[in-house]
Motif scaffolding. Structure first.
Motif, mmCIF file in Angstrom:
data_model
loop_
_atom_site.group_PDB
_atom_site.id
_atom_site.type_symbol
_atom_site.label_atom_id
_atom_site.label_comp_id
_atom_site.label_asym_id
_atom_site.label_seq_id
_atom_site.Cartn_x
_atom_site.Cartn_y
_atom_site.Cartn_z
ATOM 1 N N ILE B 18 -3.774 17.584 -0.021
ATOM 2 C CA ILE B 18 -3.575 16.171 -0.349
ATOM 3 C C ILE B 18 -2.217 15.771 0.205
ATOM 4 N N GLN B 20 0.623 13.149 0.219
ATOM 5 C CA GLN B 20 1.053 12.077 -0.672
ATOM 6 C C GLN B 20 2.437 11.587 -0.263
ATOM 7 N N GLY B 25 4.345 7.633 -3.941
ATOM 8 C CA GLY B 25 3.345 8.411 -4.669
ATOM 9 C C GLY B 25 1.932 8.134 -4.199
ATOM 10 N N ARG B 26 1.784 7.245 -3.242
ATOM 11 C CA ARG B 26 0.438 6.931 -2.766
ATOM 12 C C ARG B 26 -0.178 8.118 -2.018
ATOM 13 N N VAL B 27 -1.451 8.361 -2.295
ATOM 14 C CA VAL B 27 -2.157 9.392 -1.543
ATOM 15 C C VAL B 27 -2.540 8.779 -0.198
ATOM 16 N N CYS B 101 -5.696 6.453 4.148
ATOM 17 C CA CYS B 101 -7.139 6.561 4.399
ATOM 18 C C CYS B 101 -7.946 5.996 3.222
ATOM 19 N N PHE B 102 -7.315 5.890 2.074
ATOM 20 C CA PHE B 102 -8.019 5.417 0.870
ATOM 21 C C PHE B 102 -7.839 3.905 0.730
ATOM 22 N N TYR B 103 -8.352 3.185 1.685
ATOM 23 C CA TYR B 103 -8.133 1.737 1.746
ATOM 24 C C TYR B 103 -9.280 0.938 1.140
#
Lengths: 129, 129
Positions: B18, B20, B25-27, B101-103
């Motif tokens: 992971i 981060q 702190g955003r992944v 990538c987690f958009y």
């Protein structure tokens, strides 16, 4: 096609899930979910996973009481990894009694424990974990 | 036994990582690393992975210039998942030109794009990604 169909589960029918504290941003744990677990998470608002070691659906907190309230789910560009942004009941996500499973950091060539045990696991779990 | 031996790589010789952002702190992304990639990350201080699609060692940023400076590595209780706490050069981790990538977030039964494209991917990559 539904939102569940957009998730690319692997050959075992699982998707990796990163459980992250919605307030602090700390990554608390990492696990896997199958389609049913993701559907239940969306429906119930608490984190559900698939435990590979026990090969069954796992409603996190069912033994410890440390349920995870899911405030948001996110998916990555490839559609094959999820994030659960959670509020951790009891403040303990790890079966060792710590806040996070990631309680060791790499320092000077070794993994060093940086986090305290908040509660004795034997006081959390009725039976050995 | 060295710190590398303590990492439990899966049957394919990989460990999930992971990445981060160390400050927010955003992944930013999720990928896999083999033993060599983890060793190089510790040695060089920039994130190295193993790309499963291309089946090779992947020094993140080698094409895009968006290297990741690794400030800390953490390992979970089971020893089979890592976190790289990073500083993302260029502020873009995703190959779509977004920060993370987690958009996409789950809202009212669908995955909704919540993040802007910061830079056109064709301007980031010399060749199609």
């Amino acid at each position: 096609m539904t939102w569940l169909d957009e998730i690319k589960f692997d050959s075992a029918g699982l998707v990796p899930v990163i459980a992250q504290d919605k307030t602090s941003g700390r990554v608390l744990m990492f696990a896997y979910a199958n389609r049913e677990a993701v559907a239940l998470t969306a429906e119930k608002g608490t984190a559900h996973y698939w435990t590979r070691s026990r090969q069954k659906l796992w409603h996190k907190g069912e033994e410890s009481g440390h349920f995870q309230r899911v405030h948001e789910m996110r998916i990555d560009c490839d559609g094959d990894v999820l994030i659960y942004l959670i509020e951790q009941e009891g403040g303990i996500a790890c079966h060792t009694g710590r806040e996070s499973c990631f309680y060791r950091a790499f320092k000077d060539g070794e993994w060093v424990v940086t986090d305290p045990v908040l509660k004795d696991p034997s006081a959390i779990y009725a039976k050995p974990h």
